[in-house]
Motif scaffolding. Structure first.
Motif, PDB file in Angstrom:
ATOM      1  N   ASN A   1      -9.979 -32.944   5.638  1.00  0.00           N
ATOM      2  CA  ASN A   1     -10.755 -33.630   6.669  1.00  0.00           C
ATOM      3  C   ASN A   1      -9.890 -34.517   7.552  1.00  0.00           C
ATOM      4  O   ASN A   1     -10.164 -34.670   8.747  1.00  0.00           O
ATOM      5  N   SER A   2      -8.874 -35.115   6.976  1.00  0.00           N
ATOM      6  CA  SER A   2      -8.072 -36.097   7.709  1.00  0.00           C
ATOM      7  C   SER A   2      -6.825 -35.504   8.342  1.00  0.00           C
ATOM      8  O   SER A   2      -6.152 -36.168   9.135  1.00  0.00           O
ATOM      9  N   GLY A   3      -6.490 -34.250   7.992  1.00  0.00           N
ATOM     10  CA  GLY A   3      -5.277 -33.637   8.525  1.00  0.00           C
ATOM     11  C   GLY A   3      -4.010 -34.120   7.861  1.00  0.00           C
ATOM     12  O   GLY A   3      -2.913 -33.873   8.338  1.00  0.00           O
ATOM     13  N   VAL A   4      -4.145 -34.816   6.704  1.00  0.00           N
ATOM     14  CA  VAL A   4      -2.983 -35.301   5.958  1.00  0.00           C
ATOM     15  C   VAL A   4      -2.591 -34.248   4.929  1.00  0.00           C
ATOM     16  O   VAL A   4      -3.449 -33.647   4.282  1.00  0.00           O
ATOM     17  N   ALA A   5      -1.287 -33.989   4.784  1.00  0.00           N
ATOM     18  CA  ALA A   5      -0.841 -33.044   3.773  1.00  0.00           C
ATOM     19  C   ALA A   5      -1.235 -33.545   2.389  1.00  0.00           C
ATOM     20  O   ALA A   5      -1.101 -34.741   2.090  1.00  0.00           O
ATOM     21  N   PRO A   6      -1.739 -32.665   1.494  1.00  0.00           N
ATOM     22  CA  PRO A   6      -2.149 -33.103   0.157  1.00  0.00           C
ATOM     23  C   PRO A   6      -1.055 -33.832  -0.603  1.00  0.00           C
ATOM     24  O   PRO A   6      -1.334 -34.729  -1.394  1.00  0.00           O
ATOM     25  N   GLY A   7       0.215 -33.452  -0.365  1.00  0.00           N
ATOM     26  CA  GLY A   7       1.317 -34.077  -1.078  1.00  0.00           C
ATOM     27  C   GLY A   7       1.468 -35.561  -0.803  1.00  0.00           C
ATOM     28  O   GLY A   7       2.107 -36.282  -1.570  1.00  0.00           O
ATOM     29  N   ARG A   8       0.860 -36.050   0.266  1.00  0.00           N
ATOM     30  CA  ARG A   8       0.947 -37.473   0.585  1.00  0.00           C
ATOM     31  C   ARG A   8      -0.126 -38.285  -0.145  1.00  0.00           C
ATOM     32  O   ARG A   8      -0.090 -39.517  -0.121  1.00  0.00           O
ATOM     33  N   LEU A   9      -1.068 -37.606  -0.774  1.00  0.00           N
ATOM     34  CA  LEU A   9      -2.152 -38.304  -1.465  1.00  0.00           C
ATOM     35  C   LEU A   9      -2.186 -38.035  -2.963  1.00  0.00           C
ATOM     36  O   LEU A   9      -2.724 -38.844  -3.726  1.00  0.00           O
ATOM     37  N   LEU A  10      -1.638 -36.901  -3.406  1.00  0.00           N
ATOM     38  CA  LEU A  10      -1.775 -36.532  -4.809  1.00  0.00           C
ATOM     39  C   LEU A  10      -0.875 -37.350  -5.732  1.00  0.00           C
ATOM     40  O   LEU A  10      -1.239 -37.612  -6.882  1.00  0.00           O
ATOM     41  N   MET A  11       0.304 -37.778  -5.262  1.00  0.00           N
ATOM     42  CA  MET A  11       1.115 -38.644  -6.113  1.00  0.00           C
ATOM     43  C   MET A  11       0.494 -40.038  -6.257  1.00  0.00           C
ATOM     44  O   MET A  11       0.488 -40.592  -7.358  1.00  0.00           O
ATOM     45  N   PRO A  12      -0.062 -40.630  -5.195  1.00  0.00           N
ATOM     46  CA  PRO A  12      -0.839 -41.861  -5.408  1.00  0.00           C
ATOM     47  C   PRO A  12      -1.993 -41.653  -6.390  1.00  0.00           C
ATOM     48  O   PRO A  12      -2.304 -42.561  -7.172  1.00  0.00           O
ATOM     49  N   LEU A  13      -2.608 -40.473  -6.374  1.00  0.00           N
ATOM     50  CA  LEU A  13      -3.676 -40.181  -7.331  1.00  0.00           C
ATOM     51  C   LEU A  13      -3.155 -40.222  -8.765  1.00  0.00           C
ATOM     52  O   LEU A  13      -3.746 -40.879  -9.634  1.00  0.00           O
ATOM     53  N   SER A  14      -2.047 -39.536  -9.035  1.00  0.00           N
ATOM     54  CA  SER A  14      -1.520 -39.498 -10.402  1.00  0.00           C
ATOM     55  C   SER A  14      -1.042 -40.875 -10.838  1.00  0.00           C
ATOM     56  O   SER A  14      -1.239 -41.281 -11.991  1.00  0.00           O
ATOM     57  N   MET A  15      -0.441 -41.629  -9.921  1.00  0.00           N
ATOM     58  CA  MET A  15       0.035 -42.968 -10.269  1.00  0.00           C
ATOM     59  C   MET A  15      -1.139 -43.882 -10.626  1.00  0.00           C
ATOM     60  O   MET A  15      -1.091 -44.631 -11.609  1.00  0.00           O
ATOM     61  N   ALA A  16      -2.215 -43.820  -9.841  1.00  0.00           N
ATOM     62  CA  ALA A  16      -3.380 -44.658 -10.121  1.00  0.00           C
ATOM     63  C   ALA A  16      -4.030 -44.264 -11.446  1.00  0.00           C
ATOM     64  O   ALA A  16      -4.506 -45.118 -12.193  1.00  0.00           O
ATOM     65  N   ALA A  17      -4.039 -42.966 -11.750  1.00  0.00           N
ATOM     66  CA  ALA A  17      -4.626 -42.514 -13.012  1.00  0.00           C
ATOM     67  C   ALA A  17      -3.823 -43.033 -14.200  1.00  0.00           C
ATOM     68  O   ALA A  17      -4.397 -43.424 -15.223  1.00  0.00           O
ATOM     69  N   LEU A  18      -2.490 -43.038 -14.088  1.00  0.00           N
ATOM     70  CA  LEU A  18      -1.670 -43.592 -15.161  1.00  0.00           C
ATOM     71  C   LEU A  18      -1.909 -45.096 -15.316  1.00  0.00           C
ATOM     72  O   LEU A  18      -2.007 -45.607 -16.434  1.00  0.00           O
ATOM     73  N   ILE A  19      -2.019 -45.781 -14.193  1.00  0.00           N
ATOM     74  CA  ILE A  19      -2.254 -47.232 -14.248  1.00  0.00           C
ATOM     75  C   ILE A  19      -3.631 -47.535 -14.828  1.00  0.00           C
ATOM     76  O   ILE A  19      -3.832 -48.587 -15.456  1.00  0.00           O
ATOM     77  N   SER A  20      -4.578 -46.615 -14.669  1.00  0.00           N
ATOM     78  CA  SER A  20      -5.902 -46.846 -15.249  1.00  0.00           C
ATOM     79  C   SER A  20      -5.824 -47.024 -16.764  1.00  0.00           C
ATOM     80  O   SER A  20      -6.670 -47.684 -17.368  1.00  0.00           O
ATOM     81  N   GLY A  21      -4.792 -46.433 -17.385  1.00  0.00           N
ATOM     82  CA  GLY A  21      -4.587 -46.615 -18.818  1.00  0.00           C
ATOM     83  C   GLY A  21      -4.201 -48.025 -19.193  1.00  0.00           C
ATOM     84  O   GLY A  21      -4.217 -48.391 -20.384  1.00  0.00           O
ATOM     85  N   MET A  22      -3.843 -48.850 -18.209  1.00  0.00           N
ATOM     86  CA  MET A  22      -3.475 -50.233 -18.452  1.00  0.00           C
ATOM     87  C   MET A  22      -4.650 -51.187 -18.209  1.00  0.00           C
ATOM     88  O   MET A  22      -4.456 -52.409 -18.183  1.00  0.00           O
ATOM     89  N   MET A  23      -5.844 -50.632 -18.025  1.00  0.00           N
ATOM     90  CA  MET A  23      -6.986 -51.457 -17.624  1.00  0.00           C
ATOM     91  C   MET A  23      -7.844 -51.923 -18.800  1.00  0.00           C
ATOM     92  O   MET A  23      -8.295 -53.070 -18.824  1.00  0.00           O
ATOM     93  N   THR A  24      -8.130 -51.028 -19.746  1.00  0.00           N
ATOM     94  CA  THR A  24      -9.017 -51.373 -20.860  1.00  0.00           C
ATOM     95  C   THR A  24      -8.471 -50.793 -22.163  1.00  0.00           C
ATOM     96  O   THR A  24      -7.596 -49.923 -22.152  1.00  0.00           O
ATOM     97  N   LEU A  25      -9.036 -51.230 -23.251  1.00  0.00           N
ATOM     98  CA  LEU A  25      -8.597 -50.771 -24.564  1.00  0.00           C
ATOM     99  C   LEU A  25      -8.807 -49.274 -24.748  1.00  0.00           C
ATOM    100  O   LEU A  25      -7.985 -48.589 -25.365  1.00  0.00           O
ATOM    101  N   VAL A  26      -9.898 -48.720 -24.204  1.00  0.00           N
ATOM    102  CA  VAL A  26     -10.237 -47.311 -24.440  1.00  0.00           C
ATOM    103  C   VAL A  26      -9.736 -46.391 -23.341  1.00  0.00           C
ATOM    104  O   VAL A  26     -10.025 -45.197 -23.347  1.00  0.00           O
ATOM    105  N   ALA A  27      -8.974 -46.928 -22.381  1.00  0.00           N
ATOM    106  CA  ALA A  27      -8.596 -46.123 -21.223  1.00  0.00           C
ATOM    107  C   ALA A  27      -7.631 -44.995 -21.570  1.00  0.00           C
ATOM    108  O   ALA A  27      -7.605 -43.970 -20.896  1.00  0.00           O
ATOM    109  N   THR A  28      -6.816 -45.182 -22.610  1.00  0.00           N
ATOM    110  CA  THR A  28      -5.842 -44.153 -22.964  1.00  0.00           C
ATOM    111  C   THR A  28      -5.519 -44.264 -24.457  1.00  0.00           C
ATOM    112  O   THR A  28      -5.643 -45.340 -25.054  1.00  0.00           O
TER     113      THR A  28
END
Length: 617
Positions: free
Chosen positions: A128-155
């Motif tokens: 929709n935005s005309g941005v290459a997926p590669g510019r957004l998917l690494m931020p996605l994976s990084m945020a998902a890894l950081i989500s494991g640092m949020m709560t006891l049950v996250a990871t």
């Protein structure tokens, strides 16, 4: 060091080298090592293949299917559209919103599951935005890894260190004990990725643009269709209700071409071909194309039709209901010399000709009466299922291109509540631990099939088999390193070298060691091995165990440095068109920044000399 350990380390070094060179492809490297490790005698072939039955691998496959259910029912599309609308064309805002949302969701469910579910959402945003997926998917994976640092049950590593604390007689961590570290690291990550992604993917961006199919918006501009597409609803008193299209003769009498008909029922929504014998009903929505500057308001008033809005890019925003394709008139075509009306293209194909080009120039005259010539390019529009039928061989018209939106279709849009309900059940089951995570995900897959959100063919197609092979192929290294004493050797060296160091230095060493081990074995296995080391170090220093085990847990989630450090990273390699070195360039500096952050923050929340952990902190 034993001979067996030397051989395993040599194979590991070769694997890392091949990953770095991206030769051969990553799944091939994984298969090579899965075959080579049993030849060393350290592990058996059955042990090398055991990853195919690993619950986490099955979990990932099941989560791909759940993600497909969200795509097919339009949930991913709506979420992507909402994010893209909120961010607009501001890429920085888009990255920030995406990372915050992913981290928030991942705090309460598997980070791997979050990535599997959000990949189609991110692809939708990129389109929709005309941005290459590669510019957004690494931020996605990084945020998902950081989500494991949020709560006891996250990871899983958080639960591992918590269990080790309890096993050795200490009070465990509270549910939100990790949040004071996860939130600052997430803020740091957002700022870092806004900068780092600009340096990332010149190659990937170029490839993306080179292979991208044309989109509706492109054709709307090329063929001069802006302002020619309309949506009209049949109201009470309309002469159209109850009549067949062949009776109305709208093309001949009013120069209005019906592209598709949307009909809603209590349980479904259909997009019908505008064939001659279709009988219109009250409430039907007509997608029509007209000549430029046509007075659509007068036409609607005369026939008791309500004009419905088409936002933004005209027909481009109706891509869920209407499809487009380019066709060429070949030398063998019997349509050469015939007009569009005489060719009866809509009668034969269920599609309307909305544009014509000769060479690179769009035809601006009256399409209805223009004779077709050899090499003419026709732009046709109509229901997507009619576009799909064009892929069959034909002598009169040859398909050139299909709009990229064909991959965004929502074949089960009315099933969206069911897919959301299934997702909620799966997340609840994972959070409460009523059943194992993999069982919850498999139950979700079966429920999606029961409610017709996915079918078996779609389920198999949704699984990214290359990703699973990479994960399975790397699992035997963990077992080989443990069997040959490699892990024990590394842990012993750490204690011998730094046992009397200052606590902050020891935290940094524990973080670095845990992160380094995480390059080669799963973060759960890393936490299992390093948690006892952390407790032993704390005892030798006479310090509280909590800052040391918390550092190990946070470092186990800091798997940013390579695509095989975590399944979370591996999942985005293909869709993002990343190489091994892309993760090294972005991940290594950020891991160092996280290590500094952890070494500073952890002692502030959990002092070295604290006698006991405050319950619920």
């Amino acid at each position: 060091m034993t001979a067996d350990l030397a051989v395993v380390l040599a194979l590991l070094a070769i694997t890392v080298a091949m990953f770095s060179l991206n030769r051969p492809r990553m799944d091939a490297v994984a298969l090579i090592m899965m075959t080579a490790l049993p030849l060393t005698g350290v592990i058996t072939m059955n042990e090398a293949l055991a990853g195919f039955s690993d619950p986490n691998v099955i979990l990932i496959a099941a989560l791909f299917v759940i993600g497909e259910g969200l795509v097919r029912t339009g949930v991913a599309q709506r979420l992507g559209d909402s994010l893209a609308k909120s961010a607009g064309r501001d890429e920085t805002r888009m990255i920030a919103l995406l990372m915050v949302l992913v981290a928030a969701v991942g705090a309460f469910m598997s980070s791997t599951g979050v990535v599997a579910i959000f990949i189609p959402v991110v692809l939708r945003i990129a389109q929709n935005s005309g941005v290459a997926p590669g510019r957004l998917l690494m931020p996605l994976s990084m945020a998902a890894l950081i989500s494991g640092m949020m709560t006891l049950v996250a990871t899983a590593p958080n639960l591992v260190v918590n269990s080790e604390l309890a096993r050795q007689g200490h009070e465990g961590f509270g549910f939100f004990a990790f949040t004071p570290f996860g939130l600052p690291i997430l803020i740091l990550a957002v700022g870092y990725m806004v900068f780092a992604q600009r340096l990332l993917l010149s190659r990937a961006d170029a490839n993306e643009k080179a292979t991208m199919l044309p989109r509706f918006a492109t054709w709307v501009g090329e063929y001069g269709l802006a302002g020619r597409g309309h949506r009209l609803a049949i109201m009470d008193g309309s002469p159209f209700a109850g009549r067949r299209l062949e009776e109305l003769q709208l093309r001949a009498t009013a120069s209005v071409d019906i592209i598709a008909i949307e009909r809603r029922t209590h349980f479904n929504r259909q997009t019908l071909k505008p064939s001659a014998n279709v009988q219109l009903e009250l409430g039907d929505i007509l997608f029509v194309a007209t000549a430029p500057a046509y007075d659509i308001a007068a036409f609607a008033l005369e026939n008791a039709l309500q004009i419905l809005p088409i936002e933004g890019r005209d027909l481009a925003d109706r891509s869920h209901a209407v499809g487009m394709a380019e066709l060429i008139v070949p030398a063998t075509s019997k349509l050469i010399g015939k007009t569009i009306v005489q060719s009866a293209i809509r009668t034969h194909y269920g599609l309307s000709v909305v544009g014509l080009k000769r060479g690179k120039k769009a035809f601006a005259g009256n399409l209805r009466d223009e004779p077709l010539k050899l090499g003419d390019t026709l732009l046709v529009a109509g229901p997507w299922h009619a576009i799909e039928l064009l892929r069959s061989p034909a002598d009169d018209l040859v398909i050139l291109k299909v709009a990229a939106e064909i991959d965004e279709q929502v074949p089960a849009a009315m099933r969206a509540p069911f897919s959301l309900g299934v997702l909620a059940l799966v997340v609840a089951a994972m959070m409460t631990g009523i059943v194992p995570n993999v069982q919850a995900a498999l139950m979700g897959c079966l429920l999606l099939g029961l409610f017709h959100c996915v079918d078996m063919n779609a389920a198999y197609r949704s699984i990214h088999w290359q990703t699973l092979v990479v994960i399975v192929g790397m699992l035997p290294f963990s077992l080989a390193l443990q069997k040959t004493g490699g892990i024990d050797l590394a842990s012993g060296l750490l204690i011998d070298a730094l046992g009397n160091a200052q606590p902050h230095v020891m935290l940094a060493a524990l973080f670095a060691t845990t992160a380094a081990l995480g390059l080669f074995i799963s973060n759960t296995a890393t936490a299992v091995l390093m948690a006892p080391v952390a407790l032993s170090v704390a005892a030798q220093l006479g310090a509280s165990p909590y800052p040391f085990v918390m550092t190990v847990a946070l470092a186990a989630s800091a798997a940013f440095m390579t695509p095989v450090s975590s399944p979370v990273n591996t999942l985005v390699v293909g869709p993002g068109n990343y190489t091994f070195l892309d993760f090294v360039r972005v991940g290594v500096p950020f891991t160092l920044a996280v290590m500094v952050t952890v070494v500073i923050l952890v002692p502030l929340v959990f002092p070295f000399q604290a006698a006991a952990l405050v319950a619920g902190s």
